[in-house]
Design an enzyme around this catalytic site. Structure first.
Site, short mmCIF file in Angstrom:
data_model
loop_
_atom_site.label_atom_id
_atom_site.label_comp_id
_atom_site.label_asym_id
_atom_site.label_seq_id
_atom_site.Cartn_x
_atom_site.Cartn_y
_atom_site.Cartn_z
N GLY A 28 24.33 -13.07 -37.04
CA GLY A 28 24.50 -12.15 -35.92
C GLY A 28 23.46 -11.05 -35.92
O GLY A 28 22.40 -11.18 -36.55
N HIS A 31 18.04 -10.59 -32.88
CA HIS A 31 16.84 -9.90 -32.42
C HIS A 31 15.91 -10.96 -31.84
O HIS A 31 16.27 -12.15 -31.79
CB HIS A 31 16.19 -9.12 -33.57
N HIS A 34 15.49 -14.28 -33.71
CA HIS A 34 16.55 -15.26 -33.50
C HIS A 34 16.40 -15.94 -32.13
O HIS A 34 16.59 -17.15 -32.00
CB HIS A 34 17.93 -14.59 -33.51
N GLN A 58 26.36 -14.58 -50.23
CA GLN A 58 24.91 -14.44 -50.47
C GLN A 58 24.49 -12.98 -50.63
O GLN A 58 23.31 -12.70 -50.82
CB GLN A 58 24.11 -15.12 -49.36
N ASP A 147 11.80 -15.65 -43.79
CA ASP A 147 12.51 -15.95 -45.04
C ASP A 147 11.92 -17.25 -45.60
O ASP A 147 12.57 -18.30 -45.60
CB ASP A 147 14.01 -16.10 -44.75
N VAL A 173 8.36 -13.57 -35.72
CA VAL A 173 8.17 -12.73 -34.52
C VAL A 173 8.08 -11.28 -34.99
O VAL A 173 8.86 -10.85 -35.85
CB VAL A 173 9.35 -12.91 -33.53
#
Ligand code: PAF
Length: 268
Positions: A28, A31, A34, A58, A147, A173
């Site tokens: 969630g 940005h 995503h 995590q 990531d 991005v």
């Protein structure tokens, strides 16, 4: 757009779904990074499924978990506009019926880079991604290359366990000043936000990992690591102190010319 909070109901519908399915797992606080994954999935597939699940297992730091931003209403509006067909919103009880007795662990690469100071982080990531991939059974799943270590571990997990989903890595991005999009950016105060905008450039402009580490420190960032993996220089820094500290990660392509001069240094 259909929203499922009950995974048993989703699994029932999934048996009737046909066509190519694209999947974007998220926590969630969406940005533009995503949104680029969602748009890539919508362009490549017949059906796009997105999950929003803030995965407690995590987070090695409970404070980071507690402060993780939540913007569900906005997320759903953005998802619909980006062409998402199905949103999964499971709860802990549905994802971890086993109370995390069963885990997926990688024993080498996951202990390096982000794994050095985030013990257990990648076991939490790989375990939840395995569960989500099995729930969705997508043709393709989309992960951001910010990531980079996560992308590589997920891709190799799929190959190792013969999972049929293709893992697609999507470009980072960035904001206008080069800061990589991240849900954690919205927690940066004005001073840290200004500093964060220099992270990417200092990582990219340095001639070696050591030089990058020194420049980041000189700029006022605490450096968790800088390390070149193949063609990418990866780094993590912490901005701010105590419970307001924010950890940022990024990676940049290392120019072939720099790689060549490094090789020359090694060979002389
Ligand atoms: O990258 C993330 O947002 C998370 O690590 C993921 C892949 C959704 C797993 O919780």
């Amino acid at each position: 757009m259909k929203i499922f909070r009950c995974m048993a109901q989703w699994r029932e519908l999934r048996t009737d779904l046909t066509g190519r399915i694209g999947f974007v797992p998220t926590m969630g606080a969406l940005h533009r990074g995503h949104l680029s994954l969602l748009q890539a999935s919508a362009a490549d597939n017949d059906v796009t499924v997105m999950s929003i699940y803030v995965n407690a297992t995590q987070f090695n730091d409970p404070n980071d978990f507690a402060k993780y931003p939540s913007t569900l209403e906005d997320d759903l509006a953005h998802a619909e506009a980006a062409g998402v067909d199905v949103v999964l919103l499971p709860e802990y009880e549905q994802m971890y019926t086993d109370k995390f007795r069963y885990q997926v662990t990688e024993n080498e690469f996951s202990n390096q880079l982000c794994g050095t100071d985030r013990p257990g982080h990648f076991t939490g990531v790989l375990t939840v991604v395995m569960k989500l991939l099995n729930l969705v059974r997508a043709n393709r799943a989309y992960f951001g290359l910010k990531d980079y270590q996560q992308y590589m571990l997920v891709r190799d997990m799929c190959a190792t366990f013969f999972l049929p989903t293709e893992i697609v890595g999507c470009d980072i991005v960035r904001e206008a000043d080069g800061l990589a999009m991240s849900s954690r950016n919205r927690r940066l105060d004005a001073e840290s936000r200004l500093l964060a905008g220099r992270f990417n450039r200092l990582l990219a402009e340095a001639k070696s990992d050591d030089q990058a580490r020194l420049s980041l420190q000189a700029a006022g960032m605490q450096v968790a690591y800088v390390s070149t993996l193949g063609q990418r220089r990866c780094g993590a820094v912490v901005l701010g102190d105590g419970s307001d500290a924010i950890r940022l990660i990024d990676n940049v392509p290392v120019e072939a010319s720099l790689q060549e001069s490094k090789m020359k240094e090694v060979n002389t």
